[in-house]
Scaffold this motif. Sequence first.
Motif, PDB file in Angstrom:
ATOM      1  N   TYR A   1      -3.164   2.437   0.656  1.00 26.95           N
ATOM      2  CA  TYR A   1      -3.080   1.040   1.109  1.00 26.95           C
ATOM      3  C   TYR A   1      -2.124   0.910   2.286  1.00 26.95           C
ATOM      4  O   TYR A   1      -2.427   0.232   3.279  1.00 26.95           O
ATOM      5  N   ALA A   2      -0.965   1.580   2.227  1.00 25.31           N
ATOM      6  CA  ALA A   2      -0.004   1.526   3.332  1.00 25.31           C
ATOM      7  C   ALA A   2      -0.618   2.120   4.594  1.00 25.31           C
ATOM      8  O   ALA A   2      -0.437   1.584   5.702  1.00 25.31           O
ATOM      9  N   PHE A   3      -1.347   3.230   4.447  1.00 25.10           N
ATOM     10  CA  PHE A   3      -2.052   3.828   5.581  1.00 25.10           C
ATOM     11  C   PHE A   3      -3.077   2.855   6.150  1.00 25.10           C
ATOM     12  O   PHE A   3      -3.189   2.675   7.367  1.00 25.10           O
ATOM     13  N   GLU A   4      -3.823   2.201   5.280  1.00 27.86           N
ATOM     14  CA  GLU A   4      -4.873   1.258   5.683  1.00 27.86           C
ATOM     15  C   GLU A   4      -4.294   0.081   6.467  1.00 27.86           C
ATOM     16  O   GLU A   4      -4.869  -0.354   7.481  1.00 27.86           O
ATOM     17  N   VAL A   5      -3.161  -0.408   6.007  1.00 31.59           N
ATOM     18  CA  VAL A   5      -2.519  -1.522   6.718  1.00 31.59           C
ATOM     19  C   VAL A   5      -2.170  -1.122   8.146  1.00 31.59           C
ATOM     20  O   VAL A   5      -2.472  -1.837   9.106  1.00 31.59           O
ATOM     21  N   GLU A   6      -1.528   0.043   8.292  1.00 33.14           N
ATOM     22  CA  GLU A   6      -1.094   0.462   9.623  1.00 33.14           C
ATOM     23  C   GLU A   6      -2.263   0.889  10.506  1.00 33.14           C
ATOM     24  O   GLU A   6      -2.294   0.594  11.698  1.00 33.14           O
TER      25      GLU A   6
ATOM     26  N   ASN B   1      -7.976  -5.314  -5.826  1.00 33.55           N
ATOM     27  CA  ASN B   1      -7.823  -4.897  -4.440  1.00 33.55           C
ATOM     28  C   ASN B   1      -8.613  -5.819  -3.519  1.00 33.55           C
ATOM     29  O   ASN B   1      -9.679  -6.324  -3.886  1.00 33.55           O
ATOM     30  N   TRP B   2      -8.110  -6.012  -2.307  1.00 26.00           N
ATOM     31  CA  TRP B   2      -8.783  -6.938  -1.382  1.00 26.00           C
ATOM     32  C   TRP B   2     -10.177  -6.445  -1.020  1.00 26.00           C
ATOM     33  O   TRP B   2     -11.106  -7.259  -0.859  1.00 26.00           O
ATOM     34  N   LYS B   3     -10.359  -5.111  -0.878  1.00 25.55           N
ATOM     35  CA  LYS B   3     -11.686  -4.590  -0.525  1.00 25.55           C
ATOM     36  C   LYS B   3     -12.666  -4.805  -1.673  1.00 25.55           C
ATOM     37  O   LYS B   3     -13.834  -5.140  -1.445  1.00 25.55           O
TER      38      LYS B   3
ATOM     39  N   MET C   1      -8.191 -14.626   2.323  1.00 23.50           N
ATOM     40  CA  MET C   1      -7.509 -13.657   1.465  1.00 23.50           C
ATOM     41  C   MET C   1      -6.192 -13.229   2.098  1.00 23.50           C
ATOM     42  O   MET C   1      -6.148 -12.887   3.277  1.00 23.50           O
ATOM     43  N   ASN C   2      -5.142 -13.242   1.290  1.00 22.88           N
ATOM     44  CA  ASN C   2      -3.828 -12.757   1.718  1.00 22.88           C
ATOM     45  C   ASN C   2      -3.415 -11.619   0.791  1.00 22.88           C
ATOM     46  O   ASN C   2      -2.846 -11.843  -0.275  1.00 22.88           O
ATOM     47  N   PRO C   3      -3.726 -10.363   1.170  1.00 20.90           N
ATOM     48  CA  PRO C   3      -3.365  -9.229   0.308  1.00 20.90           C
ATOM     49  C   PRO C   3      -1.848  -9.056   0.220  1.00 20.90           C
ATOM     50  O   PRO C   3      -1.143  -9.146   1.226  1.00 20.90           O
ATOM     51  N   HIS C   4      -1.357  -8.797  -0.995  1.00 23.85           N
ATOM     52  CA  HIS C   4       0.074  -8.584  -1.203  1.00 23.85           C
ATOM     53  C   HIS C   4       0.394  -7.131  -1.557  1.00 23.85           C
ATOM     54  O   HIS C   4       1.554  -6.790  -1.769  1.00 23.85           O
ATOM     55  N   GLY C   5      -0.606  -6.298  -1.642  1.00 17.56           N
ATOM     56  CA  GLY C   5      -0.419  -4.908  -2.020  1.00 17.56           C
ATOM     57  C   GLY C   5      -1.760  -4.328  -2.389  1.00 17.56           C
ATOM     58  O   GLY C   5      -2.811  -4.905  -2.113  1.00 17.56           O
TER      59      GLY C   5
END
Length: 393
Positions: free
Chosen positions: A54-59, A214-216, A308-312
């Motif tokens: 998820y951290a990779f996906e955000v960046e 998960n948002w996806k 949608m506001n993903p928090h993690g």
Amino acid sequence: MAAILKLDTYRQSAEAGSRLFPGNIPQTAFEAVRRPLETAQVLPPKAYTDPDFYAFEVEKVMMHSWLPAGRADQIPNPGDYFTYTRFGETALIVRDFDNEIRAFSSVCRHRGYPVAEGQGNCGKRGFTCPYHAWRYRLDGTLAAAPFMQEGFDPSVWALPRFGVDVWQGFIFINFDNAAAPLSPQLKTLDKAIEPFGLTNLKCSTMREKAWPGNWKATLDNFTEAYHQPFVHPTTFEPWAPARKGVYEEVDGPYNLFWLPSKDGKDIPTEWDSIPGLPEKHRTAFIVVNIFPLFHALIDPSCWVVLDMNPHGVDSLTARWDVLVREETFNRPDFEKERDHLTELLIPTWNEDEHACATVRKGQRSRFAEQGHYSWMERSVHQFHSWMAERYCE
């Protein structure tokens, strides 16, 4: 045994030189997603459940994608602004005195104090940081910095600027200011939705709540009708049977499908249909997603848009807005009618929420696999392929 075999497959992929992504996901998993629909596989489970991925996906993806931030009519006058927060960053979105909509970081360049929060009008002087009174113009440039030493150059201390694109009245921002504009990529979609006059519709919030999963996985759920007969057998399915769905081929970062009514007649609506709609638009629900976060369910009288506001990796806030004609928006009973539509949709949304929460549990299993797509999941395949391409760039 299946988990052991899958781990062996990952190891074999690594030994064969395949790139490993966070979560130990091999690149071959994403290559499988990008095959033609008939042989493609869905995104690997760890792409939904692994915090490092998820951290990779955000960046890698989200910080370089066009994100829906609001509507242009939220800031009709020069100096009007609102803030928008996603993935730990807050954008300050403002209309300047040339009637241009701009977006930049809300964080003061001095010590990081937010120069504005919420919404309002900043006036002609722009934004003044409450901490040490550094003042910024409506284009984000630094206008004043009290008591700074001789030689300090304000011109190099502007607020970081973000990309802005207004599509059909929606403000999209991109934290990557060098990103290619969004609107030119949606020209074919524009033609499909042109009869609605979307730019002129007015927006009102229906419901906001915490949402599990998960948002996806959430967008997956709202991107196909395959689940309708099984998750919504008495709520949504009777109105527009899944088997009648028509999934469009697309040429940009979006998908589009139609859900015709059961009997071929006009879709029942809360308000009168938008005048001038072709029969195809009156007799079907339409689903539109603009990757990665925009989703809309459209009937002949309104657009219901999910924010949608993903928090993690496994939580988000979901807000539903409805867009209607100005004549409808100004009706004395509009809010009562909006709330009635909300009550009609809540049972369907509750079923979707339960499905997303349950998928979250299953995707964490060591036995979870990359499944294959149904023809009813063409739009999901389009979304997954878009994501997989960006993972692997």
